[in-house]
Design a protein around this motif. Structure first.
Motif, PDB file in Angstrom:
ATOM      1  N   GLN A 195       0.761   6.723  -6.552  1.00 39.45           N
ATOM      2  CA  GLN A 195      -0.548   7.300  -6.807  1.00 39.45           C
ATOM      3  C   GLN A 195      -1.165   7.634  -5.461  1.00 39.45           C
ATOM      4  OE1 GLN A 195      -3.219   8.911  -7.837  1.00 39.45           O
ATOM      5  NE2 GLN A 195      -3.469   7.650  -9.657  1.00 39.45           N
ATOM      6  N   PRO A 196      -1.216   8.874  -5.131  1.00 36.37           N
ATOM      7  CA  PRO A 196      -1.604   9.237  -3.764  1.00 36.37           C
ATOM      8  C   PRO A 196      -2.995   8.763  -3.369  1.00 36.37           C
ATOM      9  CG  PRO A 196      -0.913  11.174  -5.018  1.00 36.37           C
ATOM     10  CD  PRO A 196      -0.851  10.026  -5.933  1.00 36.37           C
ATOM     11  N   ASP A 197      -3.862   8.672  -4.325  1.00 35.89           N
ATOM     12  CA  ASP A 197      -5.224   8.306  -3.981  1.00 35.89           C
ATOM     13  C   ASP A 197      -5.370   6.795  -4.020  1.00 35.89           C
ATOM     14  OD1 ASP A 197      -8.466   8.932  -5.529  1.00 35.89           O
ATOM     15  OD2 ASP A 197      -7.873   7.945  -3.662  1.00 35.89           O
ATOM     16  N   VAL A 221       0.838  -1.200   0.000  1.00 41.30           N
ATOM     17  CA  VAL A 221       0.000   0.000   0.000  1.00 41.30           C
ATOM     18  C   VAL A 221       0.870   1.245   0.000  1.00 41.30           C
ATOM     19  CG1 VAL A 221      -1.643   1.299   1.359  1.00 41.30           C
ATOM     20  CG2 VAL A 221      -1.959  -1.124   1.076  1.00 41.30           C
ATOM     21  N   ASN A 222       1.943   1.176   0.757  1.00 40.73           N
ATOM     22  CA  ASN A 222       2.846   2.324   0.749  1.00 40.73           C
ATOM     23  C   ASN A 222       3.390   2.594  -0.637  1.00 40.73           C
ATOM     24  OD1 ASN A 222       2.492   2.554   3.433  1.00 40.73           O
ATOM     25  ND2 ASN A 222       4.423   1.610   4.023  1.00 40.73           N
ATOM     26  N   GLN A 223       3.794   1.531  -1.268  1.00 37.22           N
ATOM     27  CA  GLN A 223       4.330   1.708  -2.610  1.00 37.22           C
ATOM     28  C   GLN A 223       3.269   2.246  -3.551  1.00 37.22           C
ATOM     29  OE1 GLN A 223       7.252   1.520  -3.634  1.00 37.22           O
ATOM     30  NE2 GLN A 223       8.439   0.138  -2.377  1.00 37.22           N
ATOM     31  N   PHE A 231      -2.841  -4.075  -7.794  1.00 35.43           N
ATOM     32  CA  PHE A 231      -1.445  -3.721  -7.605  1.00 35.43           C
ATOM     33  C   PHE A 231      -0.806  -4.614  -6.556  1.00 35.43           C
ATOM     34  CE2 PHE A 231       2.175  -1.006  -7.603  1.00 35.43           C
ATOM     35  CZ  PHE A 231       2.616  -0.964  -6.297  1.00 35.43           C
ATOM     36  N   CYS A 232      -1.521  -4.835  -5.468  1.00 34.00           N
ATOM     37  CA  CYS A 232      -0.970  -5.699  -4.428  1.00 34.00           C
ATOM     38  C   CYS A 232      -0.738  -7.105  -4.960  1.00 34.00           C
ATOM     39  CB  CYS A 232      -1.919  -5.756  -3.230  1.00 34.00           C
ATOM     40  SG  CYS A 232      -2.005  -4.204  -2.357  1.00 34.00           S
ATOM     41  N   ALA A 233      -1.670  -7.567  -5.741  1.00 34.92           N
ATOM     42  CA  ALA A 233      -1.501  -8.911  -6.296  1.00 34.92           C
ATOM     43  C   ALA A 233      -0.277  -8.956  -7.193  1.00 34.92           C
ATOM     44  CB  ALA A 233      -2.762  -9.297  -7.082  1.00 34.92           C
ATOM     45  N   ALA A 234      -0.149  -7.960  -8.031  1.00 33.87           N
ATOM     46  CA  ALA A 234       0.997  -7.952  -8.948  1.00 33.87           C
ATOM     47  C   ALA A 234       2.304  -7.882  -8.167  1.00 33.87           C
ATOM     48  CB  ALA A 234       0.884  -6.766  -9.904  1.00 33.87           C
ATOM     49  N   PHE A 235       2.314  -7.018  -7.205  1.00 38.01           N
ATOM     50  CA  PHE A 235       3.521  -6.869  -6.397  1.00 38.01           C
ATOM     51  C   PHE A 235       3.855  -8.169  -5.698  1.00 38.01           C
ATOM     52  CE2 PHE A 235       5.648  -2.975  -4.593  1.00 38.01           C
ATOM     53  CZ  PHE A 235       6.794  -3.663  -4.267  1.00 38.01           C
ATOM     54  N   THR A 264      13.731  10.331  -4.366  1.00 34.39           N
ATOM     55  CA  THR A 264      13.713  10.633  -2.942  1.00 34.39           C
ATOM     56  C   THR A 264      12.707   9.751  -2.244  1.00 34.39           C
ATOM     57  OG1 THR A 264      12.082  12.346  -3.315  1.00 34.39           O
ATOM     58  CG2 THR A 264      14.385  13.025  -3.251  1.00 34.39           C
ATOM     59  N   GLY A 265      11.564   9.588  -2.930  1.00 31.88           N
ATOM     60  CA  GLY A 265      10.573   8.721  -2.318  1.00 31.88           C
ATOM     61  C   GLY A 265      11.049   7.294  -2.279  1.00 31.88           C
ATOM     62  N   ASN A 266      11.577   6.876  -3.418  1.00 30.01           N
ATOM     63  CA  ASN A 266      11.979   5.480  -3.498  1.00 30.01           C
ATOM     64  C   ASN A 266      13.165   5.194  -2.625  1.00 30.01           C
ATOM     65  OD1 ASN A 266      10.004   4.660  -5.138  1.00 30.01           O
ATOM     66  ND2 ASN A 266      11.136   4.902  -7.023  1.00 30.01           N
ATOM     67  N   GLU A 267      13.987   6.197  -2.508  1.00 32.00           N
ATOM     68  CA  GLU A 267      15.165   5.972  -1.675  1.00 32.00           C
ATOM     69  C   GLU A 267      14.737   5.663  -0.265  1.00 32.00           C
ATOM     70  OE1 GLU A 267      18.042   8.912  -1.133  1.00 32.00           O
ATOM     71  OE2 GLU A 267      19.247   8.296  -2.824  1.00 32.00           O
ATOM     72  N   ALA A 268      13.873   6.512   0.189  1.00 31.33           N
ATOM     73  CA  ALA A 268      13.422   6.291   1.558  1.00 31.33           C
ATOM     74  C   ALA A 268      12.763   4.939   1.668  1.00 31.33           C
ATOM     75  CB  ALA A 268      12.464   7.405   1.958  1.00 31.33           C
TER      76      ALA A 268
END
Lengths: 659, 139
Positions: A295-297, A288-290, A341-345, A432-436
């Motif tokens: 996609q913020p929403d 979910v974080n990813q 998305f969760c399933a794919a991930f 920056t987001g991904n780094e964190a």
């Protein structure tokens, strides 16, 4: 009527099913069948007041009661144990008349059992089919009938003895789990109509009972389909080890639910058979974080291209990713919702960990299941410390990113589409987001593939400084202040650039800038000056502009501009000297003009001066380039003209040569 | 039902071609290739003005003594060609249409996959399965 028949539990009877079932044909039951059916009926009727959902998980209630109706709950369980598809079971219930009668009397029950046997033998569910001699219906984990062919009375007795050992079987469940899991991963999604592979007797004997029993004891409802794998096809079951006897008990012990197929399908969550495909809580949070990073929403989609770029980072091969997409995008719309998305991930994670990809989407990864299981992504999850920490860390860069995005949009000339992944800025933001986030990956208890952040942070830096300058040159309204850049900003580490420039931008606008480049049109002073002034021009203009912007008395600018070169030159050192004094006062002056930013003048004036010099230099360079550009264009025009002239000549000469 | 199914790109190269392995596959490839001419002819015959109204299903392209070849064109000029055994009790037009529709839907699903680059060979398993189902129905 059928009521009369009920009284004869153990005696062979010819259930005049017609009585209770209306249109049902007379049932001819063999001895073996009789015994089985009566046993089953007894078991089902064992629970008192068998209303749906009313039976608590009680132990030993095997005693065949005198109730004349079988509880819907255990009956439903038994039917499900027959591993027939739900539609068939529906048909059977209708045919046997239970629906009409509203209860499962013995006649209905026996007819139903016979129909089950017929269905299991492959005959269509019709009343005619039960007229012939049929093998006993098979019930996985059900009692004696369970895996038997034509009645084996000895077993009947044997199974009853098994009941006391019920509780001990719990321990063997875990053992079975692995077997189940293995079995299931090999055939994760089986349509109810798929012909089940015949499993070896041993497995069937051992695991059937245990596995099913364990599942039964879970609070969630069983889904019959996965167990088709174990349904023996014509296997002679010998002494089913311990299982069958325990099953009726289990059945009654489990939560009794009404015989509703729909609920069955929906409650299909007891899938520890699909362990590798089950998303744990922590994994879910991570996904979910990813998702939110992309996609913020959480309730909208991730577009295909965004998802593609994201998943490509996982370094799986494209065909595999393509296949994973096919599996997870259930509605095939080219976009991923949160469950998709969760399933794919999850599939990607599994694949990276070495699991082969399934043929079809496992039930635990179906979008409906995921949505039901995790109705709301818990953004404020404090479940796991690592996540809470990471989240606070993530939010900062993410907030920055969002602010950056909005500020970027304001700058008209800056082509910063938020979805532009290829753009420098976007990648910087994302990095920056991904780094964190990728830091979390390494700490993450689930060994996930790391999505490396591709771009270092300095991209961010250069971007912000350039943007401000451009904005100034454009002379637009002061852009909304970009967020404080990362500490690594080269120009002014701790300075909030925009706060400094906001006062200066309007001043610059009114001040002086060389006309040719895209600079704000200066008022009176600059326009009077010719373009060819050259370097001095911008410098001089800038110098007075500095004076202008720093001092509230802007009249100085007009005075400074019109003088000719020499005078300007003279003025320039003056200005420069004054400039030195000005920055110190400039801070205060600008602060005075900029009330909402009282903190500006607290910033060291050195920094402000540094910025101003930098700006000046850039303006100079810009002016130089602009001049160069105009000169080159002039040359280009001339060359064009020459070329045209030559072509004309050629045209004139040509007719001569052709001939 | 179908003996051979092919998906041809706009530039007339095959994106996907599959035939029942029983026969010499090259023969089917050749048939599909020759059928492309017929397809082009039919498309052009409809006229440019009718592009929107042009029906996607082209119908029987040409029959041979053993086989019949049917064609279908999408709006993006992707062609589906299906070779059907003549000895097969005459499949009704509607059935062929429905098969093409299924093909088209599966093809659209393949396109929706962002990892699929238009112009690549189609390697989607779902598409394969669908085509297999169409081809196996004969048996």
């Amino acid at each position: 009527m059928c009521r009369a028949a009920e009284a004869q539990h153990s005696s062979p009877m010819e259930a005049s099913a017609g009585g209770g079932c209306g249109a049902g044909p007379p049932l001819l039951l063999s001895d073996g069948e009789q015994q089985c059916y009566s046993e089953l009926f007894a078991r089902c009727a064992g629970t008192v007041s068998g209303g749906p959902g009313s039976g608590p998980p009680e132990a030993a209630r095997v005693a065949p009661g005198t109730t004349t109706t079988a509880a819907a709950g255990p009956v439903a369980d038994l039917f499900r144990a027959s591993q027939l598809p739900s539609e068939t079971l529906h048909q059977i219930t209708e045919l046997c008349g239970a629906k009409r009668a509203g209860y499962f009397g013995p006649t209905q029950f026996y007819v139903a059992l016979k129909l089950i046997a017929a269905a299991q033998s492959g005959l269509p569910v019709r009343t005619e089919s039960i007229k012939c001699e049929l093998p006993l219906p098979r019930f996985v984990m059900s009692k004696s009938d369970g895996e038997r062919r034509i009645g084996n009375p000895a077993e009947l007795l044997g199974t009853k003895v098994q009941i006391p050992y019920l509780t001990t079987e719990k321990n063997s469940f875990k053992r079975m789990d692995d077997e189940d899991k293995q079995q299931e991963t090999q055939s994760p999604t089986m349509s109810p109509l798929a012909s089940p592979p015949s499993s070896p007797p041993h497995y069937q004997r051992v695991s059937l009972s245990h596995g099913y029993s364990k599942l039964r004891s879970s609070t969630e409802q069983m889904h019959p389909a996965p167990y088709e794998a174990r349904q023996p096809l014509g296997q002679s079951e010998g002494p089913s080890s311990g299982g069958p006897g325990s099953k009726p008990l289990r059945r009654q012990a489990s939560l009794i639910r009404s015989f509703s197929v729909e609920r069955e399908l929906q409650d299909n969550s007891s899938n520890y058979l699909d362990e590798p495909w089950r998303i744990t809580e922590e994994q879910r949070e991570y996904y979910v974080n990813q998702f939110r990073s992309l996609q913020p929403d959480p309730s909208s989609f991730i577009s295909g291209s965004v998802a593609k770029n994201f998943f490509t980072k996982s370094k799986l091969s494209i065909p595999e990713l393509s296949y994973i997409w096919e599996l997870s995008d259930a509605d095939c719309d080219g976009a991923l919702t949160l469950p998709e998305f969760c399933a794919a991930f999850h599939l990607i994670v599994a694949r990276k960990n070495g699991y082969p990809l399934p043929e079809g989407l496992p039930p635990t990864l179906q979008p409906e299941y995921l949505q039901a299981a995790f109705p709301k992504p818990k953004w404020e999850c404090a479940l796991f410390d690592s996540y809470s920490e990471s989240m606070s860390a993530n939010q900062q860069p993410r907030d920055l990113n969002r602010m950056e995005k909005t500020s970027v949009k304001d700058m008209a000339d800056f082509p910063a589409p938020t979805q532009d992944v290829t753009g420098d800025d976007k990648q910087a933001l994302k990095s920056t987001g991904n780094e964190a986030l990728s830091k979390d990956v390494s700490e993450d208890p689930v060994k996930l593939c790391s999505f490396p952040s591709d771009l270092p942070l300095f991209c961010y830096r250069s971007y912000s400084s350039t943007s401000i300058e451009e904005a100034m040159k454009r002379g637009e309204d002061p852009p909304t202040p970009p967020p404080r850049p990362q500490k690594t900003h080269s120009r002014a580490a701790s300075l909030d650039l925009n706060k400094v420039f906001q006062p200066s931008v309007p001043a610059v606008n009114s001040g002086l800038l060389p006309p040719p480049p895209a600079l704000p049109p200066r008022p009176y002073p600059s326009q009077s000056e010719p373009v060819s002034e050259g370097d001095l021009h911008p410098q001089l203009n800038r110098a007075p502009s500095q004076a202008a912007e720093s001092s509230p008395a802007k009249k100085d600018a007009p005075h400074a501009q019109p003088p000719s070169k020499p005078i300007r030159r003279k003025f320039r050192p003056e200005n420069q000297s004054t400039e030195n004094q000005e920055p110190s006062t400039g801070g205060t002056a600008s602060a005075a003009t900029v009330k909402p930013h009282p903190t500006v003048h607290k910033q060291s004036s050195k920094q402000k001066k540094a910025i101003q010099t930098a700006i000046r230099k850039n303006k100079e360079a810009n002016a130089v380039l602009a001049r160069l550009n105009s000169e080159l264009q002039q040359q280009l025009k001339e060359v064009h003209q020459e070329r045209i002239a030559l072509e004309n000549q050629l045209e004139q000469l040509r007719p001569v040569t052709v001939l | 039902m179908a003996v051979c199914i092919a998906v041809i790109a706009k530039e007339n190269y095959p994106l996907y071609i599959r035939s029942t392995p029983s026969e010499n596959e090259l023969k089917f490839h050749y048939m599909v290739h020759t059928s492309l001419d017929v397809v082009d002819e039919k498309i052009s015959a409809m006229g440019k003005a009718l592009v929107d109204q042009r029906e996607l299903y082209l119908g029987l392209l040409y029959p041979t003594e053993d086989y019949k070849v049917y064609g279908y064109v999408t709006n993006s000029k992707v062609k589906f060609v299906m070779v059907v055994d003549s000895s097969n009790t005459a499949l009704r037009d509607n059935e062929i249409r429905s098969m093409f529709r299924k093909l088209h839907n599966s093809y659209t699903d393949v396109m929706c996959n962002p990892f699929y680059n238009p112009g690549d060979r189609i390697q989607s398993r779902a598409f394969d399965n669908m085509v297999t189902s169409m081809m196996i129905q004969v048996c």
